[in-house]
Scaffold this active site. Structure first.
Site, PDB file in Angstrom:
ATOM      1  N   ASP A   1       0.822  -1.225   0.000  1.00 30.18           N
ATOM      2  CA  ASP A   1       0.000   0.000   0.000  1.00 30.18           C
ATOM      3  C   ASP A   1       0.853   1.272   0.000  1.00 30.18           C
ATOM      4  OD1 ASP A   1       1.054   0.013   2.557  1.00 30.18           O
ATOM      5  OD2 ASP A   1      -0.868  -0.021   3.596  1.00 30.18           O
TER       6      ASP A   1
ATOM      7  N   GLU B   1       1.465   4.226   7.469  1.00 24.11           N
ATOM      8  CA  GLU B   1       0.412   3.805   6.541  1.00 24.11           C
ATOM      9  C   GLU B   1      -0.114   5.015   5.761  1.00 24.11           C
ATOM     10  OE1 GLU B   1       0.001   0.832   5.924  1.00 24.11           O
ATOM     11  OE2 GLU B   1      -0.453  -0.457   7.637  1.00 24.11           O
TER      12      GLU B   1
END
Ligand code: F6R
Length: 261
Positions: free
Chosen positions: A136, A143
């Site tokens: 990702d 993140e």
């Protein structure tokens, strides 16, 4: 940003090892920023091989790892402390006092994170930071939507990352929800960065980090703001890049001294 496309993970790892070798030749007490996960395993094997061959001496260097799972102690088989011990530290004669990894059992996480940041600064800053990249686009465990200026702190893993990393845990064991990770700002403070990525699962992340816009939605794209980043990838991870011909051309026409880092 320099993009180096190699035939396979073995050649990429050998290439990455050259930058460690070059740094440790210039600076015996270099400060190394290290990563865990599947990606750097071959690089660690190559560094161990060079150490055994007498070509690399880690005895005066210090290391700072990117991250650790919260709730996992050093003996837990999936902890990053244990990973580093098994895959690298046990084989390179690095004094234990020179090893730094965030403490997954820290009682006061903000205080521990601040102390980790201070320890990096007190050591003189990271000379060479090794990175992998999540499917990702995360670096460390920053993140998507992480602040591009973030420092070491607690983060909550995405479900995608928890599922990507489930294979490091015993069957039925839960992947932790939280981690302590260097921030993107911490990573960008390193003087030199090497990012490794292998396999077609990483092709989207690699394309976005190298050729996409700088965005908190692809934390690794922040590396575009750093003056000395090498992205070393295999053919599969390069599969979605637009300008592969140019990247190969740049590498092929480098003066020999520059290839050695
Ligand atoms: C590990 C780390 C992570 C990994 C990334 C890729 O210390 O910070 O960013 O580099 O999750 O993991 P692998 O290499 O297992 O695909």
């Amino acid at each position: 940003m320099e993009v180096i496309i190699t035939a396979d993970p073995q050649s990429a790892s050998r290439q990455a090892a050259l930058y460690f070798k070059s740094l440790l030749r210039r600076k015996k007490n270099a400060i190394l920023g290290l990563a865990t996960g599947g990606t750097p395993v071959l690089l660690y094997q190559e560094l161990i091989r060079l150490h055994r061959a007498g070509e690399l001496d880690f005895s005066q260097s210090s290391t700072f790892n990117l991250d650790e799972y919260m709730g996992l102690g050093p003996e837990h088989p999936a902890s990053y402390r244990r990973f580093m011990q098994d895959h690298f530290f046990a084989s390179i004669q690095l004094p234990a006092a020179n090893i730094h990894i965030p403490d997954g059992l820290a009682a006061d996480v903000p205080a521990h994170a601040a102390a980790y940041e201070k320890a990096i600064v007190d050591a003189g800053g990271i000379d060479l930071q090794l990175l992998g990249v999540g499917s990702d686009g995360h670096i460390g465990f920053n993140e998507p939507s992480s602040s591009l200026a973030s420092r070491t702190r607690i983060k909550t893993l995405s479900e995608r990352t928890r599922s990507d990393n489930a294979h490091f845990f015993a069957a039925g064991e839960e992947v932790p929800y939280h981690v302590i990770t260097m921030g993107i700002g911490t990573i960008l403070d390193a003087r030199e960065i090497v990012l490794l990525a292998f396999g077609d699962k990483k092709a989207d992340a690699v394309a976005a980090l190298v050729e996409g816009p700088v965005s908190a939605m692809v934390p690794a794209s922040a590396l575009q703001l750093h003056p000395s980043v090498r992205v070393i990838i295999d053919e599969a991870a390069a599969g979605k890049l637009q300008r592969t011909e140019y990247y190969r051309h740049v590498f092929d026409f480098k003066p020999a001294w520059q290839k050695q880092g």
